[in-house]
Design a protein around this motif. Structure first.
Motif, mmCIF file in Angstrom:
data_model
loop_
_atom_site.group_PDB
_atom_site.id
_atom_site.type_symbol
_atom_site.label_atom_id
_atom_site.label_comp_id
_atom_site.label_asym_id
_atom_site.label_seq_id
_atom_site.Cartn_x
_atom_site.Cartn_y
_atom_site.Cartn_z
ATOM 1 N N ILE A 1 0.649 -1.148 -0.008
ATOM 2 C CA ILE A 1 -0.014 -0.136 0.075
ATOM 3 C C ILE A 1 0.958 1.176 0.099
ATOM 4 N N SER A 2 0.431 2.038 -0.872
ATOM 5 C CA SER A 2 1.461 3.408 -1.116
ATOM 6 C C SER A 2 0.507 4.597 -0.413
ATOM 7 N N THR A 3 1.272 5.110 0.805
ATOM 8 C CA THR A 3 0.685 6.167 1.590
ATOM 9 C C THR A 3 1.137 7.517 1.033
ATOM 10 N N ARG A 4 0.200 8.568 1.000
ATOM 11 C CA ARG A 4 0.944 9.921 0.851
ATOM 12 C C ARG A 4 -0.013 10.784 1.591
ATOM 13 N N GLU A 5 0.515 11.874 1.939
ATOM 14 C CA GLU A 5 0.075 12.946 2.596
ATOM 15 C C GLU A 5 -0.320 14.222 1.654
ATOM 16 N N HIS A 6 -1.418 15.108 1.817
ATOM 17 C CA HIS A 6 -1.565 16.109 0.893
ATOM 18 C C HIS A 6 -2.097 17.336 1.893
ATOM 19 N N TRP A 7 -1.884 18.491 1.351
ATOM 20 C CA TRP A 7 -2.386 19.695 1.980
ATOM 21 C C TRP A 7 -3.188 20.209 0.852
ATOM 22 N N ILE A 8 -4.160 20.728 1.308
ATOM 23 C CA ILE A 8 -5.458 21.094 0.365
ATOM 24 C C ILE A 8 -5.817 22.545 0.869
ATOM 25 N N THR B 1 -8.275 25.507 1.001
ATOM 26 C CA THR B 1 -9.973 25.795 1.048
ATOM 27 C C THR B 1 -10.110 27.518 1.261
ATOM 28 N N GLY B 2 -11.201 27.913 1.178
ATOM 29 C CA GLY B 2 -11.502 29.376 1.374
ATOM 30 C C GLY B 2 -11.443 29.558 2.807
ATOM 31 N N LYS B 3 -11.421 28.604 3.619
ATOM 32 C CA LYS B 3 -11.257 28.919 5.239
ATOM 33 C C LYS B 3 -10.183 28.400 6.020
ATOM 34 N N GLY B 4 -9.348 27.620 5.332
ATOM 35 C CA GLY B 4 -8.203 27.315 5.726
ATOM 36 C C GLY B 4 -7.538 25.834 4.931
ATOM 37 N N GLN B 5 -6.704 25.449 5.556
ATOM 38 C CA GLN B 5 -5.839 24.309 4.759
ATOM 39 C C GLN B 5 -6.323 23.080 5.484
ATOM 40 N N LEU B 6 -6.608 22.062 4.538
ATOM 41 C CA LEU B 6 -7.073 20.807 5.055
ATOM 42 C C LEU B 6 -5.779 19.608 4.935
ATOM 43 N N PHE B 7 -5.768 19.021 5.913
ATOM 44 C CA PHE B 7 -4.842 17.826 5.916
ATOM 45 C C PHE B 7 -5.335 16.650 5.567
ATOM 46 N N ALA B 8 -5.025 15.836 4.408
ATOM 47 C CA ALA B 8 -5.470 14.639 3.933
ATOM 48 C C ALA B 8 -4.405 13.638 3.796
ATOM 49 N N GLN B 9 -4.749 12.108 3.812
ATOM 50 C CA GLN B 9 -3.913 11.293 3.535
ATOM 51 C C GLN B 9 -4.748 10.323 2.631
ATOM 52 N N SER B 10 -3.860 9.729 1.913
ATOM 53 C CA SER B 10 -4.416 8.496 0.744
ATOM 54 C C SER B 10 -3.429 7.132 1.048
ATOM 55 N N TRP B 11 -4.378 6.102 0.750
ATOM 56 C CA TRP B 11 -3.721 4.818 0.776
ATOM 57 C C TRP B 11 -4.263 4.218 -0.634
ATOM 58 N N THR B 12 -3.110 3.880 -1.463
ATOM 59 C CA THR B 12 -3.216 3.401 -2.695
ATOM 60 C C THR B 12 -2.899 1.924 -2.770
ATOM 61 N N PRO B 13 -3.691 0.850 -3.071
ATOM 62 C CA PRO B 13 -3.036 -0.468 -3.258
ATOM 63 C C PRO B 13 -2.135 -0.520 -4.523
ATOM 64 N N ALA B 14 -1.364 -1.605 -4.746
ATOM 65 C CA ALA B 14 -0.555 -1.719 -5.934
ATOM 66 C C ALA B 14 -1.526 -2.004 -7.231
ATOM 67 N N GLU B 15 -2.492 -2.568 -6.855
ATOM 68 C CA GLU B 15 -3.564 -2.957 -8.093
ATOM 69 C C GLU B 15 -4.876 -2.303 -7.551
ATOM 70 N N THR B 16 -5.242 -1.086 -8.031
ATOM 71 C CA THR B 16 -6.299 -0.317 -7.673
ATOM 72 C C THR B 16 -7.662 -0.597 -8.470
ATOM 73 N N HIS B 17 -8.870 -0.608 -8.014
ATOM 74 C CA HIS B 17 -9.925 -0.954 -8.850
ATOM 75 C C HIS B 17 -11.480 -0.205 -8.293
ATOM 76 N N GLY B 18 -12.049 0.167 -8.889
ATOM 77 C CA GLY B 18 -13.472 0.850 -8.130
ATOM 78 C C GLY B 18 -13.044 2.114 -7.862
ATOM 79 N N GLU B 19 -14.322 2.900 -7.300
ATOM 80 C CA GLU B 19 -14.141 3.992 -6.786
ATOM 81 C C GLU B 19 -13.395 4.388 -5.490
ATOM 82 N N PRO B 20 -12.668 5.480 -5.525
ATOM 83 C CA PRO B 20 -12.017 5.682 -4.265
ATOM 84 C C PRO B 20 -13.319 5.777 -2.948
#
Length: 268
Positions: free
Chosen positions: A5-12, A14-33
């Motif tokens: 599983i590949s893990t990545r951090e994100h900073w996003i 918005t009009g009111k402030g910055q969001l922190f997010a994280q994603s977990w991506t399988p080596a073989e991905t299918h379907g909607e997030p």
């Protein structure tokens, strides 16, 4: 052998402030997030190992984020309005969709995050392939308020607020008061999701612990009474308010089965 599983951090921004997010991506991905929405005291870190295990079990990309005022995201600007549940769906769901570039996703919400997931589906029906609620409230119930009062007393004990500070830093007191003061407010007593649930047109899985401290089985029964859509109700024995931690294997199995059967289905 477990798939990597590949893990990545994100900073996003918005009009009111910055969001922190994280994603977990399988080596073989299918379907909607799968988009995870946390509870009233939660954040990305408090999902613990569940997002990674969910990505591994389902093969779906999993995304979690800290709402403004929680975790590693910036503080919420001003007092939390009583319409914060609908506001989250209206304001931040489109920002997350644009950042991660998905056309549709599965929304999975724990506790008040489940209410926000319902609001996301109601407001963005074309962007939501399926809805999963876990320990969510569909209305204000006496058991919900009693549980919050008991938790408030527990957090008043010496050293207990530090539990929240570990995850929310100097925002911890505001996180606690927003939860307690909102749900115990007379102005919030008539809140419910009836109007939003009437707009849901995608399959629904509702998970609920039989010993949930903050709500009876009336909540998942309400979520799965939406007419005209496939619904699955899963009551978990020997389980309280946090099934993804207390009964993780059962939750992963239920979600995987649900997504295999209904993950891409929608009604007109």
């Amino acid at each position: 052998m477990s798939l990597p599983i590949s893990t990545r951090e994100h900073w996003i921004s918005t009009g009111k402030g910055q969001l922190f997010a994280q994603s977990w991506t399988p080596a073989e991905t299918h379907g909607e997030p799968i988009l995870l929405l946390h509870d009233s005291l939660g954040c990305v870190a408090l999902w613990r190992d569940f997002p990674e295990n969910l990505a591994r079990a389902t093969g779906h990309l999993v995304i979690a984020y800290d709402r403004l005022g929680f975790g590693r995201s910036e503080g919420y600007p001003g007092a939390l309005p009583l319409g914060f549940i609908d506001d989250e769906a209206r304001e931040n769901f489109p920002v997350l969709q644009q950042h991660f570039g998905f056309e549709r996703c599965v929304v999975f919400g724990h506790s008040v995050g489940g209410a926000m997931a319902v609001a996301c589906v109601a407001q963005h029906p074309l962007a939501c392939a399926a809805l999963i609620t876990e320990s969510a409230q569909a209305f204000v119930e006496h058991q919900t308020r009693d549980g919050i009062r008991a938790a408030e007393q527990e957090f008043a004990r010496e050293g207990q607020l530090e539990r929240l500070q570990k995850y929310h830093g100097d925002k911890a007191f505001c996180v606690l008061r927003a939860w307690v003061d909102t749900w115990l407010s007379d102005d919030f007593s008539d809140w419910n999701l009836d109007a939003e649930l009437a707009l849901v047109k995608c399959p629904i899985l509702s998970l609920h612990g039989e010993q949930d401290e903050y709500g009876t089985a009336a909540h998942p029964e309400r979520f799965t009474s939406v007419p005209g859509v496939p619904t699955v109700l899963k009551l978990l024995p020997d389980c309280g308010h946090v099934p993804h931690r207390q009964q993780q294997a059962a939750v992963l199995a239920a979600v995987s089965d649900f997504l295999r059967q209904f993950g891409g289905a929608t009604t007109g």
